[in-house]
Scaffold this motif. Structure first.
Motif, PDB file in Angstrom:
ATOM      1  N   LEU A   1       0.830  -1.212   0.000  1.00  0.00           N
ATOM      2  CA  LEU A   1       0.000   0.000   0.000  1.00  0.00           C
ATOM      3  C   LEU A   1       0.858   1.252   0.000  1.00  0.00           C
ATOM      4  O   LEU A   1       0.512   2.264  -0.631  1.00  0.00           O
ATOM      5  CB  LEU A   1      -0.921  -0.018   1.212  1.00  0.00           C
ATOM      6  N   SER A   2       1.990   1.231   0.700  1.00  0.00           N
ATOM      7  CA  SER A   2       2.896   2.371   0.691  1.00  0.00           C
ATOM      8  C   SER A   2       3.444   2.615  -0.713  1.00  0.00           C
ATOM      9  O   SER A   2       3.488   3.758  -1.189  1.00  0.00           O
ATOM     10  CB  SER A   2       4.048   2.118   1.679  1.00  0.00           C
ATOM     11  N   TYR A   3       3.838   1.546  -1.394  1.00  0.00           N
ATOM     12  CA  TYR A   3       4.377   1.660  -2.753  1.00  0.00           C
ATOM     13  C   TYR A   3       3.296   2.160  -3.710  1.00  0.00           C
ATOM     14  O   TYR A   3       3.556   3.011  -4.571  1.00  0.00           O
ATOM     15  CB  TYR A   3       4.909   0.305  -3.206  1.00  0.00           C
ATOM     16  N   MET A   4       2.093   1.637  -3.574  1.00  0.00           N
ATOM     17  CA  MET A   4       0.999   2.049  -4.458  1.00  0.00           C
ATOM     18  C   MET A   4       0.688   3.529  -4.297  1.00  0.00           C
ATOM     19  O   MET A   4       0.409   4.229  -5.286  1.00  0.00           O
ATOM     20  CB  MET A   4      -0.244   1.194  -4.175  1.00  0.00           C
ATOM     21  N   TRP A   5       0.731   4.030  -3.068  1.00  0.00           N
ATOM     22  CA  TRP A   5       0.465   5.456  -2.866  1.00  0.00           C
ATOM     23  C   TRP A   5       1.560   6.311  -3.512  1.00  0.00           C
ATOM     24  O   TRP A   5       1.263   7.316  -4.170  1.00  0.00           O
ATOM     25  CB  TRP A   5       0.376   5.763  -1.372  1.00  0.00           C
ATOM     26  N   LEU A   6       2.820   5.921  -3.325  1.00  0.00           N
ATOM     27  CA  LEU A   6       3.909   6.658  -3.953  1.00  0.00           C
ATOM     28  C   LEU A   6       3.781   6.645  -5.472  1.00  0.00           C
ATOM     29  O   LEU A   6       3.983   7.669  -6.142  1.00  0.00           O
ATOM     30  CB  LEU A   6       5.254   6.049  -3.545  1.00  0.00           C
ATOM     31  N   GLU A   7       3.432   5.501  -6.016  1.00  0.00           N
ATOM     32  CA  GLU A   7       3.297   5.391  -7.460  1.00  0.00           C
ATOM     33  C   GLU A   7       2.177   6.292  -7.972  1.00  0.00           C
ATOM     34  O   GLU A   7       2.303   6.939  -9.025  1.00  0.00           O
ATOM     35  CB  GLU A   7       3.019   3.941  -7.839  1.00  0.00           C
TER      36      GLU A   7
ATOM     37  N   LYS B   1      12.064  12.874  -7.946  1.00  0.00           N
ATOM     38  CA  LYS B   1      13.228  11.988  -7.857  1.00  0.00           C
ATOM     39  C   LYS B   1      13.325  11.359  -6.477  1.00  0.00           C
ATOM     40  O   LYS B   1      13.687  10.181  -6.338  1.00  0.00           O
ATOM     41  CB  LYS B   1      14.502  12.785  -8.177  1.00  0.00           C
ATOM     42  N   LEU B   2      13.009  12.126  -5.439  1.00  0.00           N
ATOM     43  CA  LEU B   2      12.994  11.565  -4.090  1.00  0.00           C
ATOM     44  C   LEU B   2      11.942  10.463  -3.988  1.00  0.00           C
ATOM     45  O   LEU B   2      12.179   9.415  -3.375  1.00  0.00           O
ATOM     46  CB  LEU B   2      12.699  12.669  -3.066  1.00  0.00           C
ATOM     47  N   GLY B   3      10.769  10.691  -4.586  1.00  0.00           N
ATOM     48  CA  GLY B   3       9.736   9.660  -4.567  1.00  0.00           C
ATOM     49  C   GLY B   3      10.191   8.379  -5.250  1.00  0.00           C
ATOM     50  O   GLY B   3       9.908   7.265  -4.772  1.00  0.00           O
ATOM     51  N   GLU B   4      10.890   8.509  -6.348  1.00  0.00           N
ATOM     52  CA  GLU B   4      11.428   7.327  -7.023  1.00  0.00           C
ATOM     53  C   GLU B   4      12.421   6.586  -6.126  1.00  0.00           C
ATOM     54  O   GLU B   4      12.489   5.354  -6.133  1.00  0.00           O
ATOM     55  CB  GLU B   4      12.088   7.738  -8.331  1.00  0.00           C
TER      56      GLU B   4
END
Length: 495
Positions: free
Chosen positions: A410-416, A447-450
């Motif tokens: 869920l954390s990855y999905m939100w960032l994406e 870039k930080l999000g990536e």
């Protein structure tokens, strides 16, 4: 790979021998011409051979008129061309560089007289005659002539034309470096090829085996000396980059440092974080995962979070440092109520307040470290809210790999969804928070999000890393809802 070579300083070539041989061929030319003329006229007593006085003096008899109908200029041109060709053929047999040699051998002299009657011509006549000393500069493509020159890589250069490919200044040292056909000063070549530390900006030293050994960040590609891992060089607690000698990081006062790029979007107090927190709850609701309970959210200092971890009876925490916590026990926590300001290279003026958390449901509160960039703070909130959702919806006694794995998904999905909202048909949270506040996310923030997504994917821990990869594969195969139903029924991630 660099290679070094010594510049060859060659002296000017001697042309004396070529000149004397050329005059000798001219003597043969006129001698043979007079002989043939006398024979054609039927003279029974041909003229004797002319005598040579030294190498460059000769006595010639007056030529007899030939019966050849060609003009005299054409015949002389033909004979001259033939003499030049023979002279060049002899020169081609010699090694590079000509030198004067005396010829006192009687046998060679006799052979020379014999050649007067039976001249032999080479099978190959060069198309173009280049006099001795004719060289073309490899730098300016002009004739070098008889001036000083340098030889390198089978080419010749004027001394001022042999230049470094990096700085374009002439190479005058006895040693230089070659890369293919390009020449460099040794110092310029080192500047181009020897890696420099991006922390101290010095050449990275060699190890005991004479090899260049350095560390390199897997995402940012920051190269640095291995010594900086142990010499107390500050590292950003968010992006993990090391502090360089010309840029000072901001100290958060609890042993953490923050780089200037991460500081641009850092969230410093509980009030600033509330809009982000509510937008992530809306994100969950957009996926039909509504949280019916109002779970308090607090931003806290590092030591306050560590104290709260000690007070929890159950739970699995991310090492070496936990940055967020979903509380289940009643505790008193000191939260940050007033945003600190930057004073020099540290934060000052922080105001905290003790707050008693009363348990009204299975989740008491969500705690997050202060001072982290917005996207990292949001990723932590999305992870901890998933813990709360699981507990509020009857998911009990899950293994750490299962619970932490699905929370990381869920954390990855939100960032994406934040970084690439067009790729996912999900609710985006940027419209109500940073977009209105900052005018949209910058390239640095994306870039930080990536990088935060990269951290989730490449986490080495069994629960957070291994659990995420297993849960992500299941969600990609069966979808999120079917994966959650399988976890509720079996307590495991579907294969």
């Amino acid at each position: 790979m660099s290679s070094s070579g010594n510049i060859s300083h060659l002296s000017q070539p001697c042309i004396y021998e070529r000149k004397t041989r050329f005059m000798k061929w001219l003597s043969k030319l006129f001698k043979n011409g007079s002989n043939r003329g006398s024979i054609r006229c039927g003279n029974p007593h041909p003229h004797p051979h002319p005598q040579f006085i030294g190498d460059e003096s000769m006595i010639l008899r007056a030529p007899v008129r030939s019966l050849d109908n060609r003009s005299r200029s054409d015949k002389e041109k033909e004979e001259l061309d033939r003499a030049i060709a023979l002279s060049m053929a002899e020169g081609l047999k010699k090694p590079n560089g000509y030198g004067w040699q005396s010829n006192n051998n009687d046998e060679d002299l006799a052979k020379s007289h014999q050649d007067d009657f039976h001249p032999s011509y080479p099978s190959y006549v060069p198309n173009e005659y280049n006099p001795m000393g004719y060289r073309v500069c490899g730098g300016c493509n002009r004739d070098i002539g008889y001036s000083s020159y340098l030889g390198c890589m089978g080419m010749f250069f004027h001394p001022e034309c042999f230049r470094c490919c990096a700085c374009d200044y002439p190479i005058t040292e006895q040693e230089f470096s070659l890369s293919g056909k390009d020449a460099y000063h040794k110092t310029c070549f080192k500047e181009l090829t020897h890696p420099k530390c991006e922390v101290c900006f010095q050449f990275i030293p060699t190890n005991g085996s004479g090899l260049i050994e350095y560390r390199c960040h897997p995402f940012w590609s920051q190269k640095y000396c291995p010594a900086h891992e142990h010499d107390n060089t500050a590292r950003c607690c968010s992006c993990e980059r090391l502090e360089s000698v010309n840029v000072r990081y901001i100290s958060l006062g609890d042993g953490r440092s923050l780089c200037l790029e991460c500081m641009e979007s850092a969230i410093m107090d509980t009030g600033d974080c509330q809009p982000l927190y509510h937008s992530i709850r809306d994100y969950y609701e957009g996926m039909n995962m509504r949280l019916d309970q109002q779970i308090p959210m607090l931003l806290v200092e590092r030591h306050a979070l560590n104290d709260a971890i000690v007070g929890e009876k159950n739970g699995f925490h991310h090492l070496p440092e936990t940055r967020g916590l979903c509380l289940s026990e009643e505790q008193t926590v000191r939260s940050i109520q007033k945003r600190p300001r930057i004073g020099g290279h540290r934060l000052v003026g922080m105001r905290t307040q003790h707050q008693k958390l009363t348990r009204r449901c299975d989740v008491t509160a969500i705690l997050v470290l202060y001072g982290l960039p917005r996207l990292l703070t949001g990723a932590i909130l999305a992870h901890e809210l998933m813990h709360g959702w699981l507990r509020l919806n009857g998911y009990r006694n899950l293994n750490p790999e299962v619970e932490e794995g699905i929370c990381q998904v869920l954390s990855y999905m939100w960032l994406e969804a934040e970084i690439m909202p067009g790729l996912k048909n999900m609710a985006s949270t940027s419209s109500s928070t940073s977009s209105s506040k900052k005018g949209g996310k910058s390239r640095v923030e994306n870039k930080l999000g990536e990088f935060f997504m990269h951290q989730i994917v490449n986490d080495a821990s069994p629960a957070y890393g291994g659990g995420y990869r297993a849960a992500s594969a299941a969600v990609n195969t069966y979808g999120l809802r079917r994966t959650l139903d399988h976890i509720r029924l079996t307590g495991t991630i579907p294969l």
